[in-house]
Motif scaffolding. Sequence first.
Motif, PDB file in Angstrom:
ATOM      1  N   PHE A 235       0.824  -1.207   0.000  1.00  0.00           N
ATOM      2  CA  PHE A 235       0.000   0.000   0.000  1.00  0.00           C
ATOM      3  C   PHE A 235       0.860   1.261   0.000  1.00  0.00           C
ATOM      4  O   PHE A 235       0.508   2.257  -0.623  1.00  0.00           O
ATOM      5  N   ALA A 236       1.994   1.242   0.694  1.00  0.00           N
ATOM      6  CA  ALA A 236       2.874   2.415   0.714  1.00  0.00           C
ATOM      7  C   ALA A 236       3.434   2.681  -0.684  1.00  0.00           C
ATOM      8  O   ALA A 236       3.475   3.826  -1.137  1.00  0.00           O
ATOM      9  N   ILE A 237       3.847   1.640  -1.374  1.00  0.00           N
ATOM     10  CA  ILE A 237       4.407   1.806  -2.717  1.00  0.00           C
ATOM     11  C   ILE A 237       3.310   2.158  -3.715  1.00  0.00           C
ATOM     12  O   ILE A 237       3.508   2.981  -4.618  1.00  0.00           O
TER      13      ILE A 237
ATOM     14  N   VAL B  18       2.046   6.011  -3.594  1.00  0.00           N
ATOM     15  CA  VAL B  18       2.969   7.105  -3.917  1.00  0.00           C
ATOM     16  C   VAL B  18       2.784   7.493  -5.377  1.00  0.00           C
ATOM     17  O   VAL B  18       2.740   6.655  -6.271  1.00  0.00           O
ATOM     18  N   ASN B  19       2.674   8.782  -5.607  1.00  0.00           N
ATOM     19  CA  ASN B  19       2.546   9.312  -6.962  1.00  0.00           C
ATOM     20  C   ASN B  19       3.954   9.494  -7.529  1.00  0.00           C
ATOM     21  O   ASN B  19       4.582  10.541  -7.366  1.00  0.00           O
ATOM     22  N   TRP B  20       4.475   8.463  -8.200  1.00  0.00           N
ATOM     23  CA  TRP B  20       5.859   8.462  -8.639  1.00  0.00           C
ATOM     24  C   TRP B  20       6.158   9.542  -9.664  1.00  0.00           C
ATOM     25  O   TRP B  20       7.269  10.071  -9.713  1.00  0.00           O
ATOM     26  N   ASP B  21       5.171   9.879 -10.505  1.00  0.00           N
ATOM     27  CA  ASP B  21       5.406  10.928 -11.500  1.00  0.00           C
ATOM     28  C   ASP B  21       5.659  12.272 -10.826  1.00  0.00           C
ATOM     29  O   ASP B  21       6.545  13.032 -11.225  1.00  0.00           O
ATOM     30  N   GLN B  22       4.907  12.573  -9.788  1.00  0.00           N
ATOM     31  CA  GLN B  22       5.089  13.831  -9.058  1.00  0.00           C
ATOM     32  C   GLN B  22       6.408  13.822  -8.296  1.00  0.00           C
ATOM     33  O   GLN B  22       7.110  14.835  -8.245  1.00  0.00           O
TER      34      GLN B  22
END
Length: 52
Positions: free
Chosen positions: A19-21, A24-28
């Motif tokens: 859930f933590a991974i 996360v909005n990786w693009d931002q």
Amino acid sequence: MKITKREILGFILGILAYFAIDTVNWDQVKADAETGYNDGYNADQKSSSTTE
């Protein structure tokens, strides 16, 4: 077959990690990291050009 506390703890930690991974909005994060790097690099270039 007996389920141990260690197995339950590993399962719960795995679910939390997922859930933590996943949330996360990786693009931002990537865009913010690039912006911070570029701002720091440009600030360093300005300061080194004024000291020469």
